[in-house]
Design a protein around this motif. Structure first.
Motif, PDB file in Angstrom:
ATOM      1  N   GLY A 141      -3.724   3.307  -6.606  1.00 19.05           N
ATOM      2  CA  GLY A 141      -4.420   4.450  -7.418  1.00 19.05           C
ATOM      3  C   GLY A 141      -4.239   5.954  -6.905  1.00 19.05           C
ATOM      4  O   GLY A 141      -3.595   6.020  -5.689  1.00 19.05           O
ATOM      5  N   ASP A 142      -4.730   6.941  -7.540  1.00 17.09           N
ATOM      6  CA  ASP A 142      -4.535   8.336  -7.271  1.00 17.09           C
ATOM      7  C   ASP A 142      -5.699   8.812  -6.631  1.00 17.09           C
ATOM      8  O   ASP A 142      -6.848   8.764  -6.975  1.00 17.09           O
ATOM      9  N   ALA A 143      -5.466   8.937  -5.265  1.00 16.59           N
ATOM     10  CA  ALA A 143      -6.903   9.569  -4.480  1.00 16.59           C
ATOM     11  C   ALA A 143      -7.316  10.768  -5.203  1.00 16.59           C
ATOM     12  O   ALA A 143      -8.519  11.028  -4.852  1.00 16.59           O
TER      13      ALA A 143
ATOM     14  N   ASP B  23      -3.381   3.692  -2.162  1.00 17.27           N
ATOM     15  CA  ASP B  23      -2.056   4.317  -2.215  1.00 17.27           C
ATOM     16  C   ASP B  23      -1.675   4.629  -3.613  1.00 17.27           C
ATOM     17  O   ASP B  23      -1.640   3.415  -4.363  1.00 17.27           O
ATOM     18  N   GLN B  24      -1.183   5.616  -3.858  1.00 16.87           N
ATOM     19  CA  GLN B  24      -0.603   5.617  -5.453  1.00 16.87           C
ATOM     20  C   GLN B  24       0.842   4.868  -5.603  1.00 16.87           C
ATOM     21  O   GLN B  24       0.678   4.465  -6.738  1.00 16.87           O
TER      22      GLN B  24
ATOM     23  N   ASP C 127      -5.004  11.118   4.620  1.00 15.44           N
ATOM     24  CA  ASP C 127      -3.484  11.049   5.478  1.00 15.44           C
ATOM     25  C   ASP C 127      -2.585  11.560   4.106  1.00 15.44           C
ATOM     26  O   ASP C 127      -1.863  10.920   3.611  1.00 15.44           O
TER      27      ASP C 127
ATOM     28  N   ARG D 284       5.044   0.702  -1.934  1.00 14.23           N
ATOM     29  CA  ARG D 284       4.768   1.031  -0.592  1.00 14.23           C
ATOM     30  C   ARG D 284       3.562   0.275  -0.122  1.00 14.23           C
ATOM     31  O   ARG D 284       3.357   0.071   1.109  1.00 14.23           O
TER      32      ARG D 284
ATOM     33  N   PRO E 193      -0.103  13.560   0.937  1.00 12.72           N
ATOM     34  CA  PRO E 193       1.399  13.469   1.018  1.00 12.72           C
ATOM     35  C   PRO E 193       1.826  15.146   1.435  1.00 12.72           C
ATOM     36  O   PRO E 193       0.808  16.191   1.062  1.00 12.72           O
TER      37      PRO E 193
ATOM     38  N   ALA F 108      -7.409   6.748   2.124  1.00 10.12           N
ATOM     39  CA  ALA F 108      -6.906   7.182   0.800  1.00 10.12           C
ATOM     40  C   ALA F 108      -5.475   7.231   0.476  1.00 10.12           C
ATOM     41  O   ALA F 108      -5.126   7.382  -0.637  1.00 10.12           O
ATOM     42  N   CYS F 109      -4.632   7.522   1.417  1.00  2.00           N
ATOM     43  CA  CYS F 109      -3.076   7.508   1.222  1.00  2.00           C
ATOM     44  C   CYS F 109      -2.708   6.818   2.351  1.00  2.00           C
ATOM     45  O   CYS F 109      -2.062   7.093   3.371  1.00  2.00           O
ATOM     46  N   ALA F 110      -2.748   5.221   2.306  1.00  2.92           N
ATOM     47  CA  ALA F 110      -2.456   4.408   3.400  1.00  2.92           C
ATOM     48  C   ALA F 110      -1.214   4.047   3.732  1.00  2.92           C
ATOM     49  O   ALA F 110      -0.991   3.512   4.848  1.00  2.92           O
ATOM     50  N   ALA F 111      -0.411   3.993   2.648  1.00  2.76           N
ATOM     51  CA  ALA F 111       1.225   3.130   3.058  1.00  2.76           C
ATOM     52  C   ALA F 111       1.895   4.214   3.986  1.00  2.76           C
ATOM     53  O   ALA F 111       1.758   5.283   3.827  1.00  2.76           O
ATOM     54  N   PRO F 112       2.720   3.503   4.652  1.00  7.67           N
ATOM     55  CA  PRO F 112       2.805   2.106   4.849  1.00  7.67           C
ATOM     56  C   PRO F 112       1.727   1.473   5.882  1.00  7.67           C
ATOM     57  O   PRO F 112       1.955   0.102   6.071  1.00  7.67           O
ATOM     58  N   GLY F 113       0.547   1.987   6.224  1.00  9.47           N
ATOM     59  CA  GLY F 113      -0.450   1.302   6.659  1.00  9.47           C
ATOM     60  C   GLY F 113      -0.673   1.364   8.216  1.00  9.47           C
ATOM     61  O   GLY F 113      -1.467   0.880   8.738  1.00  9.47           O
ATOM     62  N   GLY F 114       0.033   2.202   8.783  1.00 10.43           N
ATOM     63  CA  GLY F 114      -0.072   2.390  10.555  1.00 10.43           C
ATOM     64  C   GLY F 114      -1.387   2.450  10.868  1.00 10.43           C
ATOM     65  O   GLY F 114      -1.885   2.145  11.619  1.00 10.43           O
ATOM     66  N   LYS F 115      -1.855   3.589   9.976  1.00 11.55           N
ATOM     67  CA  LYS F 115      -3.275   4.242  10.503  1.00 11.55           C
ATOM     68  C   LYS F 115      -4.358   3.045  10.115  1.00 11.55           C
ATOM     69  O   LYS F 115      -5.070   2.981  10.575  1.00 11.55           O
TER      70      LYS F 115
END
Ligand SMILES: C[S@@+](CC[C@H](N)C(=O)[O-])C[C@H]1O[C@@H](n2cnc3c(N)ncnc32)[C@H](O)[C@@H]1O
Length: 430
Positions: A305-307, A280-281, A325, A285, A327, A257-264
């Protein structure tokens, strides 16, 4: 007469540019943004490296540098001059350069900058006095907590209040240079396989207890065997725990849901063949997620988008797994981002939990019965971790708490070395 431009490979040039970066950070910009603002595209890599090195090192000792300038300069200098003085003082303390070279180059830096030229005698006098009286000056400065620990006083108080036994270790770990830790792509091979590749390339690494390989000597990623082909990624050992705890299996529908920069995101996709939506909002990113996935030959659906407002992007089909994950203050990753402690305010630690709870509450209805949601932060402040989860559980009758690490404190030991994170794993009752 107009001064000659400073050569890119000179220490004076590196000091001038890092002073500018420090002035921007003092003005509220993040270190990453400030470094990106420099017109450095045409500079040699060594010049960029020198500026970065001075800026990072100075922010790790900013409390001490500021306390020293306060003793050495009668009235507070303007931000650029303050940046030059603090960076020069920290370089003298760290003895990276011969003292006379450093002083000479700092004076050159002042002479060549239109906003600093009037201060060249002051720079000279301040640095020379520091060299003459450093023992007394340092002793005096370190009487102040901020100069001793190099964190703002409120931050020190907060860490001490929550961790009365470990606060000193936590603060010390945050002041160290971070390790370069690798995550081996399971689709390529195992950690022992990659260790062999490292050895063949003349590099070495330690296998960490929680997973991941910490390089003995950090190197630029391009020197890592198979980096461009996606054999490995750079990821802190604490961050590597997220995807493992989420327990993904082939065929699952997963939301990051909050993915950037995408490590996980990438780690989840390495572990199983899943249908993953990376949200990611921040559209900008999200490009980093795209680049990461391309390098690793992985695929996901990417969406801005906004989670906290799923009505704008959710198609109504429940997810088997959700990674939230959220902010956060990023108080657990200060060794990688030494600017964070100077930029955050106590009010952030009060307001962030509201944002975090808003996202968690909005995502919960999207989880399928029996599905699992991992709530994650890279903070060490319980207000953003355990307190958010306790409040959530108190109101959510269909949530069960499963075992997960909870608060991971930052550690820098021989075979256990990670940043600070918080993980809570929740399951939805059927
Ligand atoms: C801690 S970072 C995520 C790190 C990422 N999971 C990883 O492992 O690389 C938090 C992310 O949340 C994003 N974000 C902040 N508020 C958001 C919101 N309301 N909805 C979706 N994403 C948000 C930020 O843009 C940032 O990229």
């Amino acid at each position: 007469m107009k001064p000659h431009p400073l050569p890119h490979d000179s220490l004076a040039f590196a000091l001038t540019q890092s002073a500018q970066v420090l002035a921007w950070v003092a003005n509220g910009q993040s270190l990453t943004e400030a470094l990106q603002r420099l017109p450095s595209a045409t500079w040699p890599a060594a010049a960029r490296g020198a500026v970065q090195d001075i800026a990072y090192s100075t922010l790790r000792q900013l409390g001490l540098g500021r306390a020293l300038t306060a003793q050495l300069v009668a009235k507070p200098p303007q931000p650029l001059l303050q940046g030059l003085l603090v960076a020069s003082l920290v370089m003298l303390i760290e003895q990276r350069y011969a003292p006379h070279t450093l002083v000479d180059q700092a004076v050159q830096a002042a002479t060549n900058h239109p906003k600093l030229a009037g201060a060249k005698s002051l720079v000279n006098a301040v640095l020379r006095r520091f060299l003459r009286e450093q023992e007394t000056l340092l002793h005096h400065a370190r009487q102040h907590e901020e100069a001793l620990w190099n964190y703002p006083a409120w931050w020190i108080a907060e860490v001490r209040r929550h961790y009365p036994m470990q606060w000193e270790e936590i603060l010390n770990t945050g002041n160290q240079r971070p390790p370069l830790t690798l995550r081996v792509n399971r689709r390529w091979g195992t950690e022992p396989d990659y260790l062999q590749q490292l050895h063949a390339a003349g590099l070495d690494a330690v296998a960490l207890l929680d997973g991941g390989l910490r390089l003995t000597q950090p190197v630029p990623v391009q020197q890592l065997p198979g980096f461009n082909d996606g054999w490995v990624s750079v990821q802190d050992a604490g961050a590597q725990q997220a995807a493992r705890w989420l327990d993904v299996h082939d065929g699952m529908r997963v939301l990051d849901a909050c993915a950037a920069p995408g490590g996980k995101t990438a780690h989840l996709l390495e572990l199983a063949d899943i249908d993953l939506l990376a949200l990611d909002q921040d559209e900008h990113r999200l490009q980093r997620v795209e680049e990461n996935l391309q390098r690793l030959h992985l695929q996901a659906q990417l969406r801005a988008g906004d989670a906290g407002a799923p009505q704008n992007w959710w198609d109504g089909r429940p997810f088997d797994r959700i990674l939230a994950d959220v902010p956060c203050s990023a108080a657990g990753i200060v060794r990688r981002h030494p600017d964070i402690r100077w930029l955050r305010r106590p009010a952030d630690v009060r307001s962030l939990p509201q944002q975090q709870a808003r996202i968690l509450n909005a995502l919960w209805p999207l989880l399928a019965g029996d599905g699992k949601l991992l709530y994650a932060t890279c903070s060490i402040f319980p207000q953003e971790g355990e307190s958010v989860i306790q409040r959530f559980l108190a109101t959510q009758a269909d949530a069960i708490r499963l075992p997960a690490p909870g608060q991971l404190l930052p550690l820098a030991h021989e075979n256990q070395d990670h940043d600070g994170f918080y993980y809570a794993l929740l399951q939805k009752k059927r």
